[in-house]
Design an enzyme around this catalytic site. Structure first.
Site, PDB file in Angstrom:
ATOM      1  N   GLY A   1     113.603 121.979   4.496  1.00  0.00           N
ATOM      2  CA  GLY A   1     113.904 122.648   2.930  1.00  0.00           C
ATOM      3  C   GLY A   1     113.241 121.785   1.935  1.00  0.00           C
ATOM      4  N   LEU A   2     111.854 121.763   2.162  1.00  0.00           N
ATOM      5  CA  LEU A   2     111.164 120.907   0.913  1.00  0.00           C
ATOM      6  C   LEU A   2     110.694 121.659  -0.102  1.00  0.00           C
ATOM      7  CD1 LEU A   2     108.797 119.098   3.525  1.00  0.00           C
ATOM      8  CD2 LEU A   2     110.817 118.315   2.258  1.00  0.00           C
TER       9      LEU A   2
ATOM     10  N   ASN B   1     111.346 128.708  -2.670  1.00  0.00           N
ATOM     11  CA  ASN B   1     111.111 129.403  -1.424  1.00  0.00           C
ATOM     12  C   ASN B   1     112.309 129.710  -0.696  1.00  0.00           C
ATOM     13  OD1 ASN B   1     110.675 129.941   1.182  1.00  0.00           O
ATOM     14  ND2 ASN B   1     108.715 128.537   1.331  1.00  0.00           N
TER      15      ASN B   1
ATOM     16  N   SER C   1     112.950 128.593   3.236  1.00  0.00           N
ATOM     17  CA  SER C   1     112.656 127.181   3.303  1.00  0.00           C
ATOM     18  C   SER C   1     113.897 126.458   2.947  1.00  0.00           C
ATOM     19  CB  SER C   1     111.781 126.587   2.325  1.00  0.00           C
ATOM     20  OG  SER C   1     111.843 125.211   2.117  1.00  0.00           O
TER      21      SER C   1
ATOM     22  N   GLU D   1      97.429 126.879  -6.203  1.00  0.00           N
ATOM     23  CA  GLU D   1      97.945 127.221  -4.745  1.00  0.00           C
ATOM     24  C   GLU D   1      97.076 128.134  -4.147  1.00  0.00           C
ATOM     25  OE1 GLU D   1     101.787 126.554  -3.750  1.00  0.00           O
ATOM     26  OE2 GLU D   1     101.694 124.880  -5.019  1.00  0.00           O
TER      27      GLU D   1
ATOM     28  N   HIS E   1     104.887 132.846  -4.656  1.00  0.00           N
ATOM     29  CA  HIS E   1     103.502 133.137  -4.535  1.00  0.00           C
ATOM     30  C   HIS E   1     103.409 134.602  -4.997  1.00  0.00           C
ATOM     31  CE1 HIS E   1     102.710 129.519  -1.841  1.00  0.00           C
ATOM     32  NE2 HIS E   1     102.109 128.960  -3.179  1.00  0.00           N
TER      33      HIS E   1
ATOM     34  N   ASP F   1     101.313 136.500  -3.490  1.00  0.00           N
ATOM     35  CA  ASP F   1     101.125 137.247  -2.223  1.00  0.00           C
ATOM     36  C   ASP F   1     102.506 137.531  -1.353  1.00  0.00           C
ATOM     37  OD1 ASP F   1     101.891 134.936  -0.976  1.00  0.00           O
ATOM     38  OD2 ASP F   1     100.020 134.664   0.020  1.00  0.00           O
TER      39      ASP F   1
ATOM     40  N   CYS G   1     100.327 134.711   4.696  1.00  0.00           N
ATOM     41  CA  CYS G   1     100.332 133.243   4.176  1.00  0.00           C
ATOM     42  C   CYS G   1      99.483 132.337   5.205  1.00  0.00           C
ATOM     43  CB  CYS G   1     101.762 132.762   4.244  1.00  0.00           C
ATOM     44  SG  CYS G   1     102.885 133.306   3.128  1.00  0.00           S
TER      45      CYS G   1
END
Ligand code: SUG
Length: 419
Positions: free
Chosen positions: A25-26, A30, A33, A167, A233, A235, A350
């Site tokens: 969960g960093l 996101n 995540s 990124e 991101h 993408d 990704c």
């Protein structure tokens, strides 16, 4: 007609999922995540899913490359912070993260036809916004310098200095009449202010474009709605290949201006836009339909290599089926299972970095065929942990099994110098 260099092809370099793959969960912003934080992970299955995706790409007739997992836990990073495996505390999950698998964040790549010196330029991404990703670049840079050591063909740059977050290719698109023709490079940046961090800084994008000596670059702001909906991101809401841009209607802050600029620079451009009325931003992010590899098939036409999650979403899949049934450039849908990566917000796109170059100029140890993928699978089956839980990670100490597993892979691929 622009000059087209036919020796140049697109190679997808996939990050092999490392043995420490886990859900900590960093990554604020996101959503996957955050949602999966604390779940057990399955590193062996994750890595094999990645290999299966590479096999699917080979079966499409594409050239495939690899990047190797980084040394994790990152003891050198912990030492630079004055700590170690025994005392790292809150820094420990960040030291263990296998996030280098998401190779789209490894670097930004400008193929030779676009640059002033006629070489392919690569800038390693600094990833400074997220602590667990901020220590990726040194090990990435070592691999880039090895894989693309041919200085007549490549120029490899270090990271843009902080605080400008970069990124890499996840926020970069290239549009051209063909891979070997001069292209327009599009840099998509975020702006702070919304609920989640904007990870790509405009000044980082501009610095990369200057360093690469680009004749034709466009800088576009990502829409705040997209970031707020979980598009950490670009993408996640747009992808481009050759003269095709495939994007969500709400991906960009000022799409009319962007599209007009693009049409002016590349009159042949074809914009395939998915309207919000057909697929909401929320559904686009939940299904990751844009996090697809949009690839040109050797026999002509384009395919979208997308996650199984896109097929599982009725509305999204219906829209995609109608798209390929029409007369447009996207002809084929190729769903792949990358569920373990998806649960951390990483889809098929990704997991790969695209490099347009002559494969003969790349260190062959970074290219794969079916046999080399067999060798990689054997090491994964033999050495990668089947399952890990966050509690185990917290009590593992220096995680010797992960260290020897990675070492075995490097040995099998003749890349022991990366140890
Ligand atoms: O940076 N997830 C990655 C996913 C990166 C996806 N890349 C692209 N869209 N190109 C990230 O957010 C999750 C790690 C964790 O929570 O354990 C993570 O880092």
């Amino acid at each position: 007609m622009p000059h087209v260099d036919t020796s140049l092809v697109e190679i997808n370099f996939d990050g092999i999922v490392g043995p420490t793959h886990n859900y900590a969960g960093l990554s604020l912003g996101n959503l996957a995540s955050g949602r999966n934080a604390g779940q057990p992970s399955f590193p062996r299955a994750a890595a094999l899913q990645g290999v299966a995706k590479m096999r699917a790409n080979l079966a499409l007739g594409l050239v495939q490359g690899i990047f190797l997992p980084h040394p994790r836990p990152d003891e050198a990073w912990l030492a630079s912070l004055g700590t170690d495996a025994a005392t790292a505390g809150a820094l420990w999950p960040a030291a263990c993260s296998a996030s280098a698998m998401w190779a789209a964040n490894a670097a930004t790549v400008s193929p030779a036809p676009d640059t002033a010196d006629g070489r392919c330029h690569l800038s390693v991404a600094n990833l400074v916004t997220m602590p667990h990703r901020s220590h990726e670049w040194p090990a990435t840079l070592v691999q880039l310098r090895l894989a693309f050591a041919d200085e007549a063909a490549f120029a490899v740059h270090g990271p843009v200095p902080p605080p400008f977050g970069d990124e890499g290719a996840a926020n970069h698109m290239r549009l051209a009449e063909g891979h070997g023709a001069p292209g327009v490079e599009v840099f998509v940046y975020g702006e702070a202010g919304g609920p989640f961090p904007a990870r790509q800084h405009e000044q980082a994008s501009r610095a990369v474009a200057r360093r690469h000596g680009l004749a034709d670059a466009i800088f576009v702001r990502q829409s705040e709605q997209a970031i707020a909906a979980g598009a950490f991101h670009n993408d996640v809401v747009a992808v481009a290949n050759e003269r095709v841009l495939f994007a969500h209607e709400q991906a960009f802050a000022d799409k009319n201006r962007f599209y007009a600029e693009l049409r002016e620079r590349l009159p042949a451009v074809e914009i395939v836009e998915v309207p919000a009325a057909a697929v909401t931003l929320g559904d686009a992010i939940a299904s990751y339909l844009f996090n697809a590899q949009l690839v040109t098939l050797p026999a002509g036409g384009m395919a979208l290599v997308l996650p199984d999650e896109a097929r599982a979403h009725d509305g999204v899949w219906r829209w995609l089926e109608a798209l390929v049934a029409g007369n447009g450039p996207i002809r084929r849908l190729v769903p792949v299972n990358v569920r373990q990566s998806m649960a951390n917000g990483g889809g098929p796109a990704c997991l790969r970095l695209r490099v347009v170059c002559d494969p003969a100029t790349v260190d062959p140890r970074f290219l794969v065929d079916g046999n080399r993928l067999d060798r990689i699978s054997e090491v994964i089956v033999d050495r990668w942990p089947e399952r890990v839980s966050p509690e185990e990670i917290a009590t593992l100490g220096a995680w010797p099994r992960a260290v020897t597993a990675r070492r075995a892979l490097l040995d099998a691929l003749g890349l022991a110098e990366l140890a």
